[in-house]
Design a protein around this motif. Sequence first.
Motif, PDB file in Angstrom:
ATOM      1  N   GLY A  38       0.778  -1.222   0.000  1.00  0.00           N
ATOM      2  CA  GLY A  38       0.000   0.000   0.000  1.00  0.00           C
ATOM      3  C   GLY A  38       0.810   1.272   0.000  1.00  0.00           C
ATOM      4  O   GLY A  38       0.271   2.353   0.262  1.00  0.00           O
ATOM      5  N   GLY A  39       2.092   1.180  -0.303  1.00  0.00           N
ATOM      6  CA  GLY A  39       2.951   2.355  -0.343  1.00  0.00           C
ATOM      7  C   GLY A  39       2.641   3.232  -1.538  1.00  0.00           C
ATOM      8  O   GLY A  39       1.763   2.927  -2.348  1.00  0.00           O
ATOM      9  N   PRO A  40       3.364   4.335  -1.676  1.00  0.00           N
ATOM     10  CA  PRO A  40       3.110   5.251  -2.801  1.00  0.00           C
ATOM     11  C   PRO A  40       3.454   4.593  -4.128  1.00  0.00           C
ATOM     12  O   PRO A  40       4.245   3.640  -4.183  1.00  0.00           O
ATOM     13  CB  PRO A  40       4.050   6.425  -2.505  1.00  0.00           C
ATOM     14  CG  PRO A  40       5.154   5.821  -1.693  1.00  0.00           C
ATOM     15  CD  PRO A  40       4.496   4.780  -0.835  1.00  0.00           C
ATOM     16  N   PRO A  41       2.862   5.058  -5.221  1.00  0.00           N
ATOM     17  CA  PRO A  41       3.238   4.534  -6.541  1.00  0.00           C
ATOM     18  C   PRO A  41       4.742   4.668  -6.752  1.00  0.00           C
ATOM     19  O   PRO A  41       5.378   5.585  -6.231  1.00  0.00           O
ATOM     20  CB  PRO A  41       2.457   5.424  -7.511  1.00  0.00           C
ATOM     21  CG  PRO A  41       1.312   5.948  -6.719  1.00  0.00           C
ATOM     22  CD  PRO A  41       1.843   6.119  -5.316  1.00  0.00           C
ATOM     23  N   PHE A  42       5.303   3.753  -7.508  1.00  0.00           N
ATOM     24  CA  PHE A  42       6.735   3.823  -7.791  1.00  0.00           C
ATOM     25  C   PHE A  42       7.087   5.111  -8.532  1.00  0.00           C
ATOM     26  O   PHE A  42       8.119   5.727  -8.273  1.00  0.00           O
ATOM     27  CB  PHE A  42       7.175   2.625  -8.622  1.00  0.00           C
ATOM     28  CG  PHE A  42       7.451   1.384  -7.814  1.00  0.00           C
ATOM     29  CD1 PHE A  42       8.704   1.174  -7.251  1.00  0.00           C
ATOM     30  CD2 PHE A  42       6.469   0.436  -7.613  1.00  0.00           C
ATOM     31  CE1 PHE A  42       8.969   0.035  -6.512  1.00  0.00           C
ATOM     32  CE2 PHE A  42       6.722  -0.709  -6.870  1.00  0.00           C
ATOM     33  CZ  PHE A  42       7.976  -0.913  -6.314  1.00  0.00           C
ATOM     34  N   LEU A  43       6.253   5.516  -9.480  1.00  0.00           N
ATOM     35  CA  LEU A  43       6.566   6.667 -10.313  1.00  0.00           C
ATOM     36  C   LEU A  43       5.780   7.890  -9.870  1.00  0.00           C
ATOM     37  O   LEU A  43       4.614   7.793  -9.464  1.00  0.00           O
ATOM     38  CB  LEU A  43       6.242   6.380 -11.780  1.00  0.00           C
ATOM     39  CG  LEU A  43       7.381   5.803 -12.630  1.00  0.00           C
ATOM     40  CD1 LEU A  43       7.771   4.419 -12.122  1.00  0.00           C
ATOM     41  CD2 LEU A  43       6.979   5.731 -14.105  1.00  0.00           C
TER      42      LEU A  43
END
Length: 309
Positions: free
Chosen positions: A229-234
Amino acid sequence: MTFNEGARMDSGRVSVGGGGGGGGLGGKFAMGGGAGGLIVLVLALLLGGDPGSLLGGLSGATDPSAESPGASLEGCETGADANRDVDCRVVFTVGSLDSVWGQELGAQTGTDYIPPEVVLFSGAVNTGCGNATSEVGPFYCPADSTAYFDTSFFQLLVDRFGSSAGPLAQEYVVAHEVGHHIQNQLGDIGRAQTDPRGADSAAVRTELQADCYAGVWAHYADTLPGPDGGPPFLNTLTDTDIQDALSAASSVGDDRIQQSAGGRVNPEGWTHGSSEQRQKWFVTGYRTGRVDACNTYSARDLNSPPALR
């Protein structure tokens, strides 16, 4: 800069040096013509296809004992690392691809995503499709479900073929190779060998579909959450980012490569599609985010993807 600097992943997801079992398909198919050298290798193998027709049969191929491993990936821990280091950029692009396809492939096709193996190498590598040198460029081997990259190739794209040096140009290359893995999972990658050459061939349709799948990844890469559930990679992709990817796609069109080799444009020899086609199919995937929009095999006109009409 494209990666969220706070994004994190395990650098062990990508291997350094080595590769799958040897032998494989090397030398099974003959390579014709007298145009040898890098241009032919890139034209035949750059960004996918079945490398078995050339791997192991190249004059430059070496014994796997001669492999030279790439740099260590121990420092590839955050998105900030990916923004400053090209090897880390491949690692984090793979993480982003795993995140997108892990959520979208099953949801859209009913086929659960099985992550490919990914290997960074320098010099030479032993694969399930045979032995290869860095001259071959990036490729995907269906026999061992592995994508292979020598990241020095990215500079070659700029110096020899006029590609943008932007990060999404490099990430597009990685996404294209994983696109071939998606084709392998869906049972389509073998179509290229049934009709391997020509402007309307199955080989060209296979490559353009992998471009489209790269676009599907870009559609979701800056919005879908990362692991746990972390931030998007990009970070949010800009028009400049997309232009970088389109620059890379254009630089490896069959017509562009034939022209850079000093020859005439001969569609009968095409294996990957024109620069314009490669761009259009990437945009199709990027705008729609749909796997079914990438059905190049049923497209009547490869110059006009249905989703863009």
